[in-house]
Design an enzyme around this catalytic site. Structure first.
Site, short mmCIF file in Angstrom:
data_model
loop_
_atom_site.label_atom_id
_atom_site.label_comp_id
_atom_site.label_asym_id
_atom_site.label_seq_id
_atom_site.Cartn_x
_atom_site.Cartn_y
_atom_site.Cartn_z
CB CYS A 2 -0.95 -0.20 1.27
SG CYS A 2 -1.80 -1.66 1.63
CE LYS A 559 5.38 1.21 -12.96
NZ LYS A 559 5.42 0.35 -14.26
O1 M6R Z 1 9.35 -2.94 -10.26
P1 M6R Z 1 9.90 -4.23 -10.70
O2 M6R Z 1 10.51 -4.34 -11.86
O3 M6R Z 1 10.57 -4.95 -9.53
O4 M6R Z 1 8.35 -4.75 -10.73
C1 M6R Z 1 8.46 -6.32 -11.16
C2 M6R Z 1 6.87 -6.75 -11.74
O5 M6R Z 1 6.16 -6.48 -10.49
C3 M6R Z 1 6.46 -5.83 -12.84
O6 M6R Z 1 7.47 -6.08 -13.95
C4 M6R Z 1 5.24 -6.19 -13.27
O7 M6R Z 1 5.25 -7.77 -13.77
C5 M6R Z 1 4.62 -5.27 -14.35
N1 M6R Z 1 3.39 -4.62 -14.15
C6 M6R Z 1 4.53 -6.08 -15.71
O8 M6R Z 1 4.01 -4.98 -16.71
#
Ligand code: M6R
Length: 564
Positions: A2, A559
């Site tokens: 959150c 995100k």
């Molecule tokens: O911020 P991060 O690269 O660690 O995030 C990893 C994943 O949560 C992120 O890439 C997620 O799969 C995306 N929403 C894909 O578009």
């Protein structure tokens, strides 16, 4: 998982709090709420809806101190009773929480046997009551926070209002909490982006620190008072201009940003030779990330001439294998805040590792001696697009440097991406057809299969069309059973030598009435596998636009995933 924020001082609390929460929505947007203290006591407004509802429903107010929360549900459904802030049974404390408490059911039972009644399903409601329960025994809030910390197993950033004081209290462990200094007073928050100030002075709390903030800053760890120094941060601008959503903006700006990144990392000193040598000297390199960042890691393994294992952070944390001291690690996370990656770093913190993020002021970058910034500016849309390209560009150059090979082909990438961008009409036609389907396969071989993984993730994430990435050669070993006129396939082939084998699969699909979509990319260009991802990212965007869904904030997601 959150976003939290708390203010103490002479702020326009309504404005700063609500706008701050809006900016924190990338961390979750299932429900939202605020609490504040004024001359009438503690007031709470909360809704099992996004922050927009707070803007509509909450009347302007003044306050001595205030807290706010935007939720991504972990314990219990999205409902009023599970929405933050929570107030303790006797109304002494009001709290917002980011994180998850593993032993909350044990604490809940203890509270229930002591006469506490809890209405919801969250761990956070237990926390506020447990704090009050401790306080009623010792009448000292700081001591109660220290005791609470010792009782908890899990991750927690807590910001707390006490009924009788114009102050905020806090406790932090394993999930980020920052203190920001402003002219009007102090802000406690999950990250620097909750304020729209271009320049910020902040202090990042360490695990197990707790304290009190009013006109003064009191920080403790195990009863010992801790001194603090603020760091200065100058943020990048994020401007949506004329685009319909952030995803569109982020796709369009991608080639220009990548170009800058390529220019920067093609200077040999930007990836120091000692880092290249260290990585090359390792027995094996583990590349660790989640989601799209994991997919970027798979490309590195494909390019580099070295033993590499790419592993999901959520798996790495729980792997029981003993660590080999001759191994090195590469951590990838665009946000730099993904908890699974942070926990993975903690597991190998004494080994040689580098991290790659799009946030040089993140928890991950701060934990890393060698941190590399992919420089594509803040990504707002939940679907990660430009960050994927930023990560792959960096990893490609790194792999080529480790191989001692040149990488001149990468300089042409921005130009070729721009060509796709200017041919968007063609993708619009495809989107118009694809939007009619409920299921879809992405099929590829070799490095194209790795592109399929990313294209498939993006399509399902923002359009809710179910899609899977399948190795072309695996089709006949099972997935072919799915094919019929309502189940089309998108084929990714950039290697001429594989075209013949591709034709065979295409015929197998067509013989079962399956529709095949295939776009030819220049097979003489080594990075066509990446151009495909750019092309199909646009497809996902245009299908989502046709379907009229919330492109930047797909349902159930956030995100930045700051819980396990
Ligand atoms: O911020 P991060 O690269 O660690 O995030 C990893 C994943 O949560 C992120 O890439 C997620 O799969 C995306 N929403 C894909 O578009």
């Amino acid at each position: 998982m959150c976003g939290i924020i708390g203010l103490v001082g002479s702020f326009n609390h309504y404005d700063v709090l609500l706008k701050g929460l809006k900016r924190l929505e990338y961390r979750g947007y299932d429900s939202s709420g605020i609490g504040y203290l004024n001359k009438d006591g503690i007031v709470i407004n909360k809704y099992p809806e996004s922050v927009d509802t707070l803007f509509k429903e909450v009347k302007k107010f003044t306050a001595y101190c205030s807290i706010g929360h935007t939720r991504w549900a972990t314990h219990g459904k999205v409902s009023y009773k599970n929405t933050h802030p929570f107030i303790s049974k006797n109304g002494l404390f009001c709290l917002v929480h980011n994180g998850t408490i593993n032993n909350f059911l044990t604490l809940k039972e203890e509270l229930i046997s002591n006469g506490y009644i809890m209405n919801g399903d969250t761990d956070s409601e237990v926390l506020v009551n447990y704090l009050e329960y401790l306080f009623l025994n010792n009448h000292n809030i700081l001591l109660s926070l220290k005791l609470l910390d010792s009782k908890l197993d899990g991750s927690y950033s807590l910001v707390i209002i006490s009924k009788n004081e114009e102050a905020l209290y806090f406790l932090k462990n394993q999930t980020s909490l920052l203190l920001i200094e402003k002219e009007e007073g102090y802000v406690l928050t999950s990250d620097v982006y909750s304020l729209d100030d271009k320049e910020i002075n902040y202090y990042e709390f360490e695990d197990h620190q707790y304290g009190k903030i009013d006109n003064n800053v009191e920080i403790y760890k195990n009863d010992i008072k801790i001194s603090h120094n603020f760091k200065r941060l100058i943020k990048d601008d994020v401007n949506i201009n004329s685009c319909s959503c952030y995803l569109e903006k982020e796709l369009f700006e991608c080639p220009a940003l990548i170009e800058k990144e390529i220019q920067y990392y093609s200077k040999s000193e930007s990836i120091p030779q000692n880092v290249i040598n260290e990585l090359n000297s390792k027995r094996k390199i583990y590349v660790i990330g989640c989601g799209t960042s994991f997919h970027a890691g798979l490309i590195f393994k494909e390019i580099v001439d070295k033993e590499v294992e790419v592993i999901l952070a959520s798996e790495f944390i729980y792997q029981n294998k003993s660590l080999n001291e001759n191994d090195g690690y590469i951590f990838i996370s665009q946000s730099g805040e993904t908890l699974d990656v942070i926990r993975s770093i903690e597991k190998v913190k004494n080994a040689f590792f580098i991290s790659i993020t799009n946030n040089k002021d993140s928890t991950i970058s701060r934990k890393s001696k060698y941190h590399f910034d992919i420089m594509v500016q803040k990504e707002i849309s939940v679907a990660s697009t430009k960050a994927y390209f930023g990560e792959v560009v960096f990893l490609y150059i790194l792999a080529k440097r480790m191989n001692d090979e040149n990488y001149k082909e990468i300089f042409d990438l921005p130009f070729r991406m721009n060509q796709i961008k200017s041919n968007i009409k063609e993708i619009e036609t495809l989107a118009y057809q694809v939007k009619e389907y409920k299921n879809l396969l992405f099929l590829g071989k070799g490095i194209d299969y790795l592109s399929c993984l990313e294209c498939s993730l993006k399509l399902k994430e923002i359009t809710y069309i179910h899609s899977e990435a399948i190795y072309l050669g695996e089709l006949k070993h099972g997935p072919l059973a799915l094919i019929n006129k309502d189940f089309p396939s998108i084929i990714l082939i950039t290697n001429d030598e594989l075209k013949e084998i591709g034709e065979i699969s295409i015929n197998e699909i067509k013989s079962r009435d399956g529709k095949v979509f295939i776009k030819q990319f220049d097979s003489s260009y080594k990075l066509s596998f990446l151009l495909q991802v750019y092309y199909y990212d646009f497809l996902a965007f245009l299908v989502a636009k046709n379907l009229g869904v919330n492109i930047d904030k797909p349902r159930n997601l956030a995100k930045s995933v700051t819980v396990e």
